[in-house]
Design an enzyme around this catalytic site. Sequence first.
Site, PDB file in Angstrom:
ATOM      1  N   SER A   1      39.948  17.606  87.856  1.00  0.00           N
ATOM      2  CA  SER A   1      38.611  18.201  87.691  1.00  0.00           C
ATOM      3  C   SER A   1      38.742  19.710  87.759  1.00  0.00           C
ATOM      4  O   SER A   1      39.510  20.235  88.567  1.00  0.00           O
ATOM      5  CB  SER A   1      37.637  17.701  88.763  1.00  0.00           C
ATOM      6  OG  SER A   1      37.963  18.221  90.032  1.00  0.00           O
ATOM      7  N   CYS A   2      38.021  20.404  86.898  1.00  0.00           N
ATOM      8  CA  CYS A   2      37.996  21.863  86.912  1.00  0.00           C
ATOM      9  C   CYS A   2      36.586  22.339  87.207  1.00  0.00           C
ATOM     10  O   CYS A   2      35.661  21.536  87.345  1.00  0.00           O
ATOM     11  CB  CYS A   2      38.493  22.441  85.586  1.00  0.00           C
ATOM     12  SG  CYS A   2      37.422  22.062  84.167  1.00  0.00           S
ATOM     13  N   ILE A   3      36.415  23.647  87.295  1.00  0.00           N
ATOM     14  CA  ILE A   3      35.137  24.207  87.698  1.00  0.00           C
ATOM     15  C   ILE A   3      34.021  23.819  86.746  1.00  0.00           C
ATOM     16  O   ILE A   3      32.969  23.350  87.153  1.00  0.00           O
ATOM     17  CB  ILE A   3      35.236  25.747  87.782  1.00  0.00           C
ATOM     18  CG1 ILE A   3      36.293  26.137  88.834  1.00  0.00           C
ATOM     19  CG2 ILE A   3      33.892  26.351  88.136  1.00  0.00           C
ATOM     20  CD1 ILE A   3      36.054  25.568  90.202  1.00  0.00           C
TER      21      ILE A   3
END
Length: 492
Positions: free
Chosen positions: A8-10
């Site tokens: 997961s990224c921002i």
Amino acid sequence: MKIVAVTSCITGIAHTYMAAEALEQAAKKAGYEISVETQGSAGSTPLPQAVIDAADVVIFATDLEVKDKNRFNGKPFLQIGVSKALAEAEAVVASAVASISSAPLVGGSAGPRLSTKVVANERTATRIRKWLMTGVSYMIPFVAAGGILIALAFLLGGYEIALGTAKDDALAAGNLSDVHYWAALCLAIGGTAFAFLLPVLSGFIAFAIADRPGLVPGFVGGAVAGAVGAGFLGALITGFLGGFVALGLSRLKVPNWLKPVMPVVLIPLVASFVTGGLMFIVLGAPIKALMDALTAGLTQLADSGNLPLVGLVLGLMMAFDMGGPVNKVAYLFATGLLATQLANTNPTDPSFVIMAMVMAAGMTPPLGLALATVIRKHLFSNVERQNGKAAWLLGAFFITEGAIPFAAADPLRVIPSIMIGSGFTGALVGIFNIGLRAPHGGLVVFPLVSNPVMYIVAVAIGTVVTALLVLVAKNIKKNPETSDEALEAAIA
């Protein structure tokens, strides 16, 4: 060997899925089985519990806290940032496998405990970044949807739709065949969505710090920040303030009879009163004065012809970490100013020009790298050339993260090149004095800029400059005796 991973990224757009693909390819190359759960902005399909139970090790390649992490309890795990999974996928897989016997266990005594939504033993700066980016990641969809609807309203009904009672009159008339009715409807819905910008930013920063107890004081604090004119800076402060107040209250030792009402009544009540009260009484006025001074300073810069310098700085920031904290600071700055100018009828107001600068400068890194892979294919690996095809689309829709695979593979050559290209693009937008009311969308919102032809010219020039600089840097050969410091100096 069986591995499960979560990425997961921002923003939940590009990094999340590219990291998953990188880990899958690395595990396959090493002969391991792997299943990856992507927790992106489009939601996620949880891994079957049977797959998790059968796994030997877990890789968390995340910039946000893993959802429903207790599913992995008892499994040895490796925690890394999503960018590391992109840059060093094979090393990450090898490290996870090699450390199974000594790795901490998810939810176990050997592993790091969670005092908040962020791992407790992380560095302070890392934890602050994660708290901030959690708020930003939840805020962006509200900004994009609301901002684009508002821009469409002006496109359909002209800027006068926001003046006086024009919007209310058009809605009251209810004439479905009148384009002004649809413009008014877009403005009403977009304005409502955009109004969530500050509460959502503040609320989810607080949530990242204190979990559910932080939501109410965070949202209330963000709404109060908007009411007193403290803007996005006020929302940032209330997010941290509400989160820490709620966290402190949730840790109080209280009698058993009081525990059931703590999360439902007492924590929201007290934390909201403290957060909102401090913003109303103590913090609101000085923060509003600071925001007013910032707006006045930008206007003065525009009048004195120095707005291109602002574009240069913002462009450098947008390309520096391609969707990371520095990039998001520039983006928040632009959207925060945009939110205060919804009724402004001047299409080239400095606030709108700054939004145009940020979007154009965020588009050129992936577009420039995609162009470079077409001009000089032999300078890029097959994987990079495939990433270049995706980068065309990502750049066109203002997803700067499309440049990350290239920067991860060759940071010393790529990052300075794309920074110069983006800085040049931002400065050009300032020189051309182009305004934009939409905070996201890329190519989709080009018709909504004040001068779409010159905006396309600015983005095109920035794309070409980025591509040429990358190709020049790629031709600087690195021999075994050339240090990274020497190469960096040569590029500079």
